[in-house]
Write a protein that holds these residues in place. Structure first.
Motif, mmCIF file in Angstrom:
data_model
loop_
_atom_site.group_PDB
_atom_site.id
_atom_site.type_symbol
_atom_site.label_atom_id
_atom_site.label_comp_id
_atom_site.label_asym_id
_atom_site.label_seq_id
_atom_site.Cartn_x
_atom_site.Cartn_y
_atom_site.Cartn_z
ATOM 1 N N LEU A 1 -5.586 -10.713 6.971
ATOM 2 C CA LEU A 1 -4.285 -10.876 7.617
ATOM 3 C C LEU A 1 -3.223 -10.754 6.542
ATOM 4 N N PHE A 2 -2.212 -9.914 6.788
ATOM 5 C CA PHE A 2 -1.100 -9.813 5.856
ATOM 6 C C PHE A 2 0.154 -9.422 6.612
ATOM 7 N N THR A 3 1.278 -9.632 5.974
ATOM 8 C CA THR A 3 2.571 -9.335 6.583
ATOM 9 C C THR A 3 3.044 -7.963 6.124
ATOM 10 N N ALA A 4 3.416 -7.136 7.083
ATOM 11 C CA ALA A 4 3.956 -5.811 6.764
ATOM 12 C C ALA A 4 5.261 -5.963 5.995
ATOM 13 N N PRO A 5 5.548 -5.034 5.110
ATOM 14 C CA PRO A 5 6.838 -5.073 4.418
ATOM 15 C C PRO A 5 7.991 -5.075 5.429
ATOM 16 N N THR A 6 9.121 -5.651 5.035
ATOM 17 C CA THR A 6 10.282 -5.694 5.936
ATOM 18 C C THR A 6 11.113 -4.420 5.864
ATOM 19 N N LYS A 7 10.879 -3.630 4.817
ATOM 20 C CA LYS A 7 11.609 -2.369 4.658
ATOM 21 C C LYS A 7 10.816 -1.233 5.316
ATOM 22 N N PRO A 8 11.394 -0.539 6.299
ATOM 23 C CA PRO A 8 10.707 0.601 6.907
ATOM 24 C C PRO A 8 10.354 1.666 5.871
ATOM 25 N N GLY A 9 9.246 2.344 6.113
ATOM 26 C CA GLY A 9 8.821 3.409 5.218
ATOM 27 C C GLY A 9 7.326 3.602 5.282
ATOM 28 N N SER A 10 6.822 4.452 4.407
ATOM 29 C CA SER A 10 5.388 4.732 4.307
ATOM 30 C C SER A 10 4.849 4.090 3.041
ATOM 31 N N TYR A 11 3.723 3.387 3.188
ATOM 32 C CA TYR A 11 3.095 2.671 2.089
ATOM 33 C C TYR A 11 1.634 3.119 1.996
ATOM 34 N N LEU A 12 1.243 3.599 0.851
ATOM 35 C CA LEU A 12 -0.122 4.064 0.645
ATOM 36 C C LEU A 12 -1.052 2.872 0.486
ATOM 37 N N PHE A 13 -2.183 2.876 1.202
ATOM 38 C CA PHE A 13 -3.231 1.891 0.943
ATOM 39 C C PHE A 13 -4.459 2.624 0.435
ATOM 40 N N TYR A 14 -5.272 1.916 -0.381
ATOM 41 C CA TYR A 14 -6.410 2.570 -1.028
ATOM 42 C C TYR A 14 -7.401 1.541 -1.558
ATOM 43 N N CYS A 15 -8.576 2.023 -1.940
ATOM 44 C CA CYS A 15 -9.577 1.230 -2.653
ATOM 45 C C CYS A 15 -9.404 1.540 -4.133
ATOM 46 N N ASP A 16 -9.250 0.479 -4.951
ATOM 47 C CA ASP A 16 -9.000 0.715 -6.380
ATOM 48 C C ASP A 16 -10.261 0.604 -7.251
ATOM 49 N N GLY B 1 -13.213 2.197 -9.194
ATOM 50 C CA GLY B 1 -13.648 3.467 -9.789
ATOM 51 C C GLY B 1 -12.939 4.676 -9.214
ATOM 52 N N SER B 2 -13.729 5.638 -8.752
ATOM 53 C CA SER B 2 -13.190 6.888 -8.215
ATOM 54 C C SER B 2 -13.101 6.878 -6.684
ATOM 55 N N HIS B 3 -13.181 5.691 -6.066
ATOM 56 C CA HIS B 3 -13.164 5.618 -4.599
ATOM 57 C C HIS B 3 -11.907 6.246 -4.006
ATOM 58 N N ARG B 4 -10.755 5.961 -4.596
ATOM 59 C CA ARG B 4 -9.511 6.535 -4.075
ATOM 60 C C ARG B 4 -9.529 8.053 -4.170
ATOM 61 N N ALA B 5 -9.968 8.585 -5.304
ATOM 62 C CA ALA B 5 -10.045 10.038 -5.492
ATOM 63 C C ALA B 5 -11.040 10.671 -4.524
ATOM 64 N N SER B 6 -12.004 9.860 -4.050
ATOM 65 C CA SER B 6 -13.009 10.343 -3.098
ATOM 66 C C SER B 6 -12.533 10.247 -1.656
ATOM 67 N N GLY B 7 -11.285 9.825 -1.448
ATOM 68 C CA GLY B 7 -10.725 9.818 -0.103
ATOM 69 C C GLY B 7 -10.549 8.455 0.535
ATOM 70 N N MET B 8 -10.805 7.391 -0.195
ATOM 71 C CA MET B 8 -10.650 6.051 0.377
ATOM 72 C C MET B 8 -9.184 5.621 0.250
ATOM 73 N N GLU B 9 -8.345 6.214 1.098
ATOM 74 C CA GLU B 9 -6.936 5.897 1.119
ATOM 75 C C GLU B 9 -6.364 6.242 2.484
ATOM 76 N N GLY B 10 -5.197 5.723 2.753
ATOM 77 C CA GLY B 10 -4.506 5.981 4.008
ATOM 78 C C GLY B 10 -3.053 5.563 3.877
ATOM 79 N N THR B 11 -2.361 5.495 5.009
ATOM 80 C CA THR B 11 -0.931 5.182 4.990
ATOM 81 C C THR B 11 -0.598 4.109 6.016
ATOM 82 N N LEU B 12 0.170 3.119 5.573
ATOM 83 C CA LEU B 12 0.781 2.131 6.444
ATOM 84 C C LEU B 12 2.197 2.622 6.716
#
Length: 72
Positions: free
Chosen positions: A41-56, A58-69
């Protein structure tokens, strides 16, 4: 790979099929170590926009473990 939320809203994510060690990171918002079946559970930022989420791990992010909030 996309989550849409209103500014300041509460977001719940359940990690139902996690295998191995992973994290869920949004810079300056959340850094969470994931366990299978656990919920985050977490609170979304109060500023509208796009925020990248990912697994940090090793190379998980480079392997595609990311998305956008998208906060709007």
């Amino acid at each position: 790979n996309t989550i849409t939320a209103s500014p300041g809203s509460t977001i719940k994510i359940t990690f139902a099929k996690n295998v191995g060690f992973h994290t869920f990171v949004i810079d300056s918002v959340v850094n969470f170590s994931i366990n299978e079946g656990e919920s985050l559970l977490f609170t979304a930022p109060t500023k509208p926009g796009s925020y990248l989420f990912y697994c940090d791990i090793g190379s998980h992010r480079a392997s595609g473990m990311e998305g956008t909030l998208i906060v709007k």
